[in-house]
Design a protein around this motif. Structure first.
Motif, PDB file in Angstrom:
ATOM      1  N   UNK A  22     -12.451  32.355 -27.014  1.00  0.00           N
ATOM      2  CA  UNK A  22     -11.573  33.189 -26.193  1.00  0.00           C
ATOM      3  C   UNK A  22     -10.433  33.773 -27.025  1.00  0.00           C
ATOM      4  N   UNK A  23      -9.965  32.999 -27.990  1.00  0.00           N
ATOM      5  CA  UNK A  23      -8.852  33.454 -28.842  1.00  0.00           C
ATOM      6  C   UNK A  23      -9.284  34.495 -29.868  1.00  0.00           C
ATOM      7  N   UNK A  24     -10.568  34.497 -30.227  1.00  0.00           N
ATOM      8  CA  UNK A  24     -11.007  35.360 -31.326  1.00  0.00           C
ATOM      9  C   UNK A  24     -11.729  36.627 -30.875  1.00  0.00           C
ATOM     10  N   UNK A  25     -12.277  36.655 -29.667  1.00  0.00           N
ATOM     11  CA  UNK A  25     -13.062  37.807 -29.229  1.00  0.00           C
ATOM     12  C   UNK A  25     -12.194  38.838 -28.511  1.00  0.00           C
ATOM     13  N   UNK A  26     -12.489  40.131 -28.686  1.00  0.00           N
ATOM     14  CA  UNK A  26     -11.787  41.165 -27.911  1.00  0.00           C
ATOM     15  C   UNK A  26     -12.018  40.958 -26.420  1.00  0.00           C
ATOM     16  N   UNK A  27     -11.027  41.230 -25.600  1.00  0.00           N
ATOM     17  CA  UNK A  27     -11.103  40.940 -24.162  1.00  0.00           C
ATOM     18  C   UNK A  27     -12.266  41.647 -23.485  1.00  0.00           C
ATOM     19  N   UNK A  28     -12.614  42.847 -23.938  1.00  0.00           N
ATOM     20  CA  UNK A  28     -13.651  43.652 -23.277  1.00  0.00           C
ATOM     21  C   UNK A  28     -15.063  43.309 -23.774  1.00  0.00           C
ATOM     22  N   UNK A  29     -15.173  42.522 -24.836  1.00  0.00           N
ATOM     23  CA  UNK A  29     -16.465  42.098 -25.360  1.00  0.00           C
ATOM     24  C   UNK A  29     -17.237  41.341 -24.279  1.00  0.00           C
ATOM     25  N   UNK A  30     -18.537  41.655 -24.135  1.00  0.00           N
ATOM     26  CA  UNK A  30     -19.323  41.038 -23.076  1.00  0.00           C
ATOM     27  C   UNK A  30     -19.405  39.525 -23.170  1.00  0.00           C
ATOM     28  N   UNK A  31     -19.484  38.986 -24.390  1.00  0.00           N
ATOM     29  CA  UNK A  31     -19.501  37.531 -24.557  1.00  0.00           C
ATOM     30  C   UNK A  31     -18.154  36.947 -24.145  1.00  0.00           C
ATOM     31  N   UNK A  32     -17.079  37.644 -24.469  1.00  0.00           N
ATOM     32  CA  UNK A  32     -15.746  37.166 -24.090  1.00  0.00           C
ATOM     33  C   UNK A  32     -15.602  37.107 -22.569  1.00  0.00           C
ATOM     34  N   UNK A  33     -16.147  38.109 -21.872  1.00  0.00           N
ATOM     35  CA  UNK A  33     -16.064  38.132 -20.407  1.00  0.00           C
ATOM     36  C   UNK A  33     -16.771  36.911 -19.828  1.00  0.00           C
ATOM     37  N   UNK A  34     -18.011  36.667 -20.278  1.00  0.00           N
ATOM     38  CA  UNK A  34     -18.718  35.492 -19.784  1.00  0.00           C
ATOM     39  C   UNK A  34     -18.032  34.206 -20.207  1.00  0.00           C
ATOM     40  N   UNK A  35     -17.551  34.150 -21.435  1.00  0.00           N
ATOM     41  CA  UNK A  35     -16.922  32.938 -21.950  1.00  0.00           C
ATOM     42  C   UNK A  35     -15.729  32.523 -21.088  1.00  0.00           C
ATOM     43  N   UNK A  36     -14.939  33.497 -20.647  1.00  0.00           N
ATOM     44  CA  UNK A  36     -13.790  33.176 -19.787  1.00  0.00           C
ATOM     45  C   UNK A  36     -14.248  32.564 -18.466  1.00  0.00           C
ATOM     46  N   UNK A  37     -15.336  33.116 -17.928  1.00  0.00           N
ATOM     47  CA  UNK A  37     -15.895  32.578 -16.685  1.00  0.00           C
ATOM     48  C   UNK A  37     -16.370  31.142 -16.905  1.00  0.00           C
ATOM     49  N   UNK A  38     -17.117  30.931 -17.973  1.00  0.00           N
ATOM     50  CA  UNK A  38     -17.698  29.617 -18.222  1.00  0.00           C
ATOM     51  C   UNK A  38     -16.640  28.596 -18.603  1.00  0.00           C
ATOM     52  N   UNK A  39     -15.604  29.045 -19.274  1.00  0.00           N
ATOM     53  CA  UNK A  39     -14.492  28.155 -19.600  1.00  0.00           C
ATOM     54  C   UNK A  39     -13.830  27.644 -18.324  1.00  0.00           C
ATOM     55  N   UNK A  40     -13.679  28.531 -17.347  1.00  0.00           N
ATOM     56  CA  UNK A  40     -13.097  28.114 -16.064  1.00  0.00           C
ATOM     57  C   UNK A  40     -13.983  27.084 -15.364  1.00  0.00           C
ATOM     58  N   UNK A  41     -15.301  27.293 -15.404  1.00  0.00           N
ATOM     59  CA  UNK A  41     -16.234  26.349 -14.776  1.00  0.00           C
ATOM     60  C   UNK A  41     -16.173  24.990 -15.464  1.00  0.00           C
ATOM     61  N   UNK A  42     -16.256  24.983 -16.787  1.00  0.00           N
ATOM     62  CA  UNK A  42     -16.277  23.726 -17.529  1.00  0.00           C
ATOM     63  C   UNK A  42     -14.951  22.980 -17.389  1.00  0.00           C
ATOM     64  N   UNK A  43     -13.859  23.729 -17.375  1.00  0.00           N
ATOM     65  CA  UNK A  43     -12.561  23.097 -17.159  1.00  0.00           C
ATOM     66  C   UNK A  43     -12.468  22.449 -15.794  1.00  0.00           C
ATOM     67  N   UNK A  44     -13.053  23.100 -14.779  1.00  0.00           N
ATOM     68  CA  UNK A  44     -13.034  22.530 -13.428  1.00  0.00           C
ATOM     69  C   UNK A  44     -13.931  21.298 -13.343  1.00  0.00           C
ATOM     70  N   UNK A  45     -15.077  21.335 -14.022  1.00  0.00           N
ATOM     71  CA  UNK A  45     -15.939  20.148 -14.061  1.00  0.00           C
ATOM     72  C   UNK A  45     -15.195  18.986 -14.705  1.00  0.00           C
ATOM     73  N   UNK A  46     -14.511  19.261 -15.804  1.00  0.00           N
ATOM     74  CA  UNK A  46     -13.750  18.217 -16.492  1.00  0.00           C
ATOM     75  C   UNK A  46     -12.665  17.638 -15.570  1.00  0.00           C
ATOM     76  N   UNK A  47     -11.967  18.523 -14.846  1.00  0.00           N
ATOM     77  CA  UNK A  47     -10.916  18.060 -13.936  1.00  0.00           C
ATOM     78  C   UNK A  47     -11.517  17.156 -12.853  1.00  0.00           C
TER      79      UNK A  47
END
Length: 228
Positions: A22-47
């Protein structure tokens, strides 16, 4: 709780890797878009793991980590100029296309990860824990319910334009042909089939390849470039 404490560093490791992306990819990059979504999911699973929301924290952690590792392996393959699985190729190929909208990137990533990676992660977890898919069904359903709820929020956040205009937007019609709930149901069937085929290596490999190709085809449709 001690057992969970022993296992969570692996969850923290995959979360750390996604944060680094997330820190290294441009915000509009397609992988970055999915990564932000998946980061939110994994963070919620961890919580929820820490909160004791999963009846079997060990199984939930093992499934979550092996699931995430499939996505991160695809990222590593692309970074090393190797071919990622067919289900991920459309997203990597079109990640910078100006005619593909952020919602398409997000759902194409979810399609690849749920439709292909999750079925293989269930099998990976069963092998690691020496259990049957049925033993993971509760954890599978809890993670799936979280993803369905998040998908609804993603559609609301990333769908462009006023509500009154959405019905005429070609994006509405394109994305209406794909459902995470249907994909999740198909994935559970695929995981059970792969487990049943585990002693028949040739058949299991053929089934996996066809699943990979079919999910990749759906992802390519989701990423159809659209006019502004």
């Amino acid at each position: 709780m001690a057992q969970l404490k022993h296992l969570t560093p692996s969850v923290e490791t995959v979360v750390s890797r996604m944060r680094a992306l997330d820190d290294t990819l441009p915000a509009r990059d397609g992988i970055a878009v999915f990564n932000r979504v998946y980061l939110a999911v994994t963070g919620e699973v961890e919580r929820r793991l820490y909160a004791g929301a999963f009846a079997d924290a060990r199984a939930a952690t093992a499934l979550d980590v092996r699931f995430a590792e499939r996505y991160l392996a695809a990222v590593d393959a692309a970074a090393d100029d190797r071919r990622p699985p067919a289900c991920w190729r459309p997203l990597f190929q079109l990640r910078r296309h100006p005619g593909v909208r952020p919602l398409q990137f997000a759902l194409a990533g979810i399609n690849a990860h749920i439709g292909h990676d999750l079925a293989l992660a269930v099998v990976d977890t069963c092998r690691a824990l020496r259990c049957e898919p049925a033993d993971l069904e509760d954890e599978f359903d809890r993670v799936g319910d979280l993803l369905v709820a998040l998908e609804e929020r993603i559609r609301e956040d990333l769908m462009p334009g006023p509500d009154l205009l959405q019905i005429a937007d070609p994006l509405t019609h394109l994305l209406g042909s794909w459902s995470l709930e249907r994909a999740r149901d198909a994935t559970w069937s695929a995981a059970r089939a792969l487990w049943a085929l585990r002693r028949f290596e040739d058949l299991a490999e053929e089934f996996t390849d066809r699943l990979d190709a079919a999910v990749g085809f759906a992802g390519r449709m989701l990423l159809t470039p659209l006019p502004d």
